[in-house]
Design an enzyme around this catalytic site. Structure first.
Site, PDB file in Angstrom:
ATOM      1  N   LYS A  61      -3.308  -5.528   8.078  1.00 55.67           N
ATOM      2  CA  LYS A  61      -1.884  -5.209   7.855  1.00 55.67           C
ATOM      3  C   LYS A  61      -1.232  -4.936   9.204  1.00 55.67           C
ATOM      4  O   LYS A  61      -1.487  -3.925   9.854  1.00 55.67           O
ATOM      5  CB  LYS A  61      -1.775  -3.981   6.940  1.00 55.67           C
ATOM      6  CG  LYS A  61      -0.372  -3.438   6.786  1.00 55.67           C
ATOM      7  CD  LYS A  61       0.132  -3.658   5.402  1.00 55.67           C
ATOM      8  CE  LYS A  61       1.502  -3.093   5.142  1.00 55.67           C
ATOM      9  NZ  LYS A  61       1.524  -2.217   3.985  1.00 55.67           N
ATOM     10  N   SER A 113       0.834  -1.211   0.000  1.00 57.60           N
ATOM     11  CA  SER A 113       0.000   0.000   0.000  1.00 57.60           C
ATOM     12  C   SER A 113       0.869   1.261   0.000  1.00 57.60           C
ATOM     13  O   SER A 113       1.841   1.359   0.762  1.00 57.60           O
ATOM     14  CB  SER A 113      -0.892  -0.018   1.250  1.00 57.60           C
ATOM     15  OG  SER A 113      -1.547   1.220   1.406  1.00 57.60           O
ATOM     16  N   ILE A 129       5.220  10.368   5.629  1.00 59.40           N
ATOM     17  CA  ILE A 129       4.233  10.931   4.709  1.00 59.40           C
ATOM     18  C   ILE A 129       3.027  11.461   5.487  1.00 59.40           C
ATOM     19  O   ILE A 129       2.505  12.525   5.186  1.00 59.40           O
ATOM     20  CB  ILE A 129       3.781   9.847   3.690  1.00 59.40           C
ATOM     21  CG1 ILE A 129       4.983   9.180   3.009  1.00 59.40           C
ATOM     22  CG2 ILE A 129       2.835  10.418   2.661  1.00 59.40           C
ATOM     23  CD1 ILE A 129       5.785  10.067   2.107  1.00 59.40           C
ATOM     24  N   GLY A 130       2.611  10.690   6.476  1.00 61.61           N
ATOM     25  CA  GLY A 130       1.536  11.175   7.355  1.00 61.61           C
ATOM     26  C   GLY A 130       0.154  11.020   6.767  1.00 61.61           C
ATOM     27  O   GLY A 130      -0.723  11.854   7.010  1.00 61.61           O
ATOM     28  N   GLY A 155       7.416  -3.063  -2.502  1.00 61.55           N
ATOM     29  CA  GLY A 155       7.139  -1.688  -2.090  1.00 61.55           C
ATOM     30  C   GLY A 155       8.216  -0.732  -2.549  1.00 61.55           C
ATOM     31  O   GLY A 155       8.210  -0.250  -3.689  1.00 61.55           O
ATOM     32  N   CYS A 179      -2.079   2.706  13.591  1.00 61.55           N
ATOM     33  CA  CYS A 179      -2.759   3.969  13.844  1.00 61.55           C
ATOM     34  C   CYS A 179      -2.903   4.160  15.340  1.00 61.55           C
ATOM     35  O   CYS A 179      -3.357   3.252  16.037  1.00 61.55           O
ATOM     36  CB  CYS A 179      -4.146   3.901  13.210  1.00 61.55           C
ATOM     37  SG  CYS A 179      -5.187   5.294  13.583  1.00 61.55           S
ATOM     38  N   GLY A 190      12.586  -0.818   2.691  1.00 57.33           N
ATOM     39  CA  GLY A 190      13.688  -1.117   1.772  1.00 57.33           C
ATOM     40  C   GLY A 190      14.556  -2.262   2.265  1.00 57.33           C
ATOM     41  O   GLY A 190      14.262  -2.914   3.272  1.00 57.33           O
ATOM     42  N   ASN A 226      -7.225  -0.095   1.029  1.00 54.46           N
ATOM     43  CA  ASN A 226      -6.601  -0.057   2.344  1.00 54.46           C
ATOM     44  C   ASN A 226      -7.200   1.105   3.132  1.00 54.46           C
ATOM     45  O   ASN A 226      -7.252   2.233   2.631  1.00 54.46           O
ATOM     46  CB  ASN A 226      -5.079   0.127   2.173  1.00 54.46           C
ATOM     47  CG  ASN A 226      -4.339   0.189   3.490  1.00 54.46           C
ATOM     48  OD1 ASN A 226      -4.612   1.029   4.340  1.00 54.46           O
ATOM     49  ND2 ASN A 226      -3.373  -0.691   3.663  1.00 54.46           N
ATOM     50  N   GLY A 239      11.446  -5.120   1.957  1.00 53.32           N
ATOM     51  CA  GLY A 239      12.769  -5.129   1.338  1.00 53.32           C
ATOM     52  C   GLY A 239      12.931  -6.069   0.165  1.00 53.32           C
ATOM     53  O   GLY A 239      14.062  -6.377  -0.220  1.00 53.32           O
TER      54      GLY A 239
HETATM   55  O1  RRO Z   1       1.260   7.564   5.209  1.00 53.30           O
HETATM   56  C1  RRO Z   1       2.243   7.165   5.873  1.00 53.30           C
HETATM   57  O2  RRO Z   1       3.057   7.954   6.366  1.00 53.30           O
HETATM   58  C2  RRO Z   1       2.488   5.738   6.102  1.00 53.30           C
HETATM   59  C3  RRO Z   1       1.527   4.803   6.406  1.00 53.30           C
HETATM   60 BR1  RRO Z   1      -0.284   5.214   6.499  1.00 53.30          BR
HETATM   61  C4  RRO Z   1       1.907   3.451   6.671  1.00 53.30           C
HETATM   62  O3  RRO Z   1       1.101   2.559   6.967  1.00 53.30           O
HETATM   63  N1  RRO Z   1       3.229   3.157   6.600  1.00 53.30           N
HETATM   64  C5  RRO Z   1       4.153   4.066   6.300  1.00 53.30           C
HETATM   65  O4  RRO Z   1       5.344   3.738   6.262  1.00 53.30           O
HETATM   66  N2  RRO Z   1       3.785   5.359   6.041  1.00 53.30           N
END
Ligand code: RRO
Length: 304
Positions: free
Chosen positions: A165, A18, A72-73, A279, A131, A231, A100, A258
Site C-alpha cells: 500500500k 483498510s 487515529i494513530g 473508504g 510508517c 474523501g 494489513n 474519494g
Molecule cells: O491509523 C491511522 O491513523 C492511519 C493509518 Br495506519 C493509515 O495508513 N492511514 C491513515 O489515514 N490513518
C-alpha cells in the site's frame, strides 16, 4: 463480473480501504444479514502492528470541505490478540481476508509476515509502508531505495499475495511503485491519505471593529499533530497517482481515493486498476460498496 486478482477469484472489483469498515462490529450489529449481503468482494483488515497500540489522543477526526482528516494513530490490539480474537471472526466472512500489517523494522515485519503466512484464513497480505523509519524518521514508503529493500527483505517469508500500500506523500509515486515491484510485490494499492492538519479554534478578527483579537499561536488541533486527508477532496490526486502507476508497472493495482459512486469507480478501472477500494464513503453510507458493485454489474450487463 468476477475478477481474478493475484490468484483469488473475487465476485466483483469493489473492496474496502483498510481501516474504514469494522466488519467485527458490523457482524455484531447485523449478524447473518451482513454475511448475506457483504458489501465487499474481499475484506481488508485495519493495520496490525506487532505490539498493541493505544493510538492518538482525541480529537482524532476532523471534517474539511469535501474531506475527512484522521489522526487515529494505528490503534490496534497487536498481532497476538488479532490472531487469537479477531481472526476467527474475520475468517467467517464470506469473502477472502487480506490482513494489513505495518512494522517499523525488518525484524518486526518478519514476525508479522511469518504469522500471516502460517494462518490459512489469511488469503493475502497488505503491507502498509506509511510508517516512519525508526532511524531516519522518513516514511519507508516515501523513499524508493528503502521501499525496495523492505519489500525484498519480507518477500521470501510468504508465498501468499503480497500487496504494497503506497503512500501518496512522496515526490515520485511511480518511482516508489516500480521499487515495490522490483522488490517482489504482487500488487500495489494506492492512495493512502494525504498528510494534512487542522488548527485549534482561536480568536479571529472582530466582526464589529475589524480589530484583530489577541491571537494565540497556531496550535495543531488533532491529537496526533498531523493526520491524513481522505474523501472526495483527494479523488483528483488519486486519479493522477493511479494513472502514473498503472502506466509504469505490470502488477495489478488497487485504486482508491474519494470514490463515492459507480462513475468514480469506473474512472479508476478505466485507468487500469484491477480493483477499487471504497473508504471514507462507507462512513457516510455503509452500503456504498454494494451500491457501487451493483452499479458496475448493471453497466456490464447493459453493455453486454
Ligand atoms: O491509523 C491511522 O491513523 C492511519 C493509518 Br495506519 C493509515 O495508513 N492511514 C491513515 O489515514 N490513518
Amino acid at each position: 463480473m468476477t475478477v481474478e486478482f493475484c490468484g483469488l477469484t473475487l465476485a466483483h472489483p469493489i473492496i474496502n480501504g483498510s481501516g474504514t469498515f469494522d466488519a467485527i462490529a458490523a457482524q455484531r450489529v447485523f449478524g447473518a444479514q451482513l454475511h448475506e449481503r457483504f458489501p465487499f468482494a474481499a475484506y481488508v483488515s485495519k493495520t496490525i502492528t506487532l505490539a498493541p497500540r493505544a493510538g492518538n489522543p482525541p480529537p482524532r477526526l476532523w471534517e474539511t470541505p469535501a474531506g475527512l482528516i484522521n489522526s487515529i494513530g494505528l490503534p490496534n490490539k497487536g498481532l497476538e490478540r488479532y490472531l487469537a480474537e479477531d481472526l476467527p471472526l474475520l475468517a467467517e466472512l464470506p469473502v477472502p481476508l487480506i490482513t494489513n500489517v505495518m512494522g517499523a523494522t525488518a525484524e518486526e515485519l518478519a514476525i508479522l509476515l511469518d504469522a500471516c503466512d502460517a494462518h490459512a484464513e489469511i488469503a493475502a497480505i497488505e503491507l502498509n509502508v506509511s510508517c516512519p523509519n525508526v532511524d531516519t524518521g522518513l516514511d519507508i514508503g516515501a523513499d524508493p531505495v528503502q521501499l525496495e529493500q523492505v519489500v525484498r527483505s519480507v518477500r521470501p517469508r510468504t508465498a501468499k499475495p503480497l500487496i504494497v500500500k503506497l503512500t501518496p506523500n512522496t515526490a515520485d509515486v511511480s518511482a516508489c511503485a516500480l521499487a515495490a515491484e522490483r522488490g517482489g510485490a504482487d500488487a500495489l494499492s494506492l492512495i493512502n491519505t494525504l498528510r494534512a492538519t487542522a488548527l485549534a479554534p482561536r480568536p479571529r478578527r472582530s466582526p464589529v471593529s475589524g480589530d484583530r483579537a489577541p491571537r494565540d499561536a497556531a496550535v495543531a488541533w488533532l491529537g496526533g499533530g498531523t493526520g491524513g486527508l481522505s474523501g472526495p477532496a483527494i479523488r483528483a490526486v488519486a486519479l493522477a497517482q493511479v494513472a502514473a502507476v498503472t502506466a509504469r508497472v505490470t502488477i495489478p493495482v488497487i485504486g482508491m481515493g474519494g470514490v463515492q459512486n459507480v462513475a468514480h469507480a469506473q474512472d479508476l478501472l478505466d485507468l487500469g486498476a484491477t480493483l477499487v477500494a471504497v473508504g471514507t464513503e462507507s462512513f457516510r453510507d455503509p452500503a456504498a460498496a454494494t451500491r457501487i458493485a451493483e452499479g458496475l454489474h448493471e453497466m456490464a450487463t447493459r453493455g453486454g
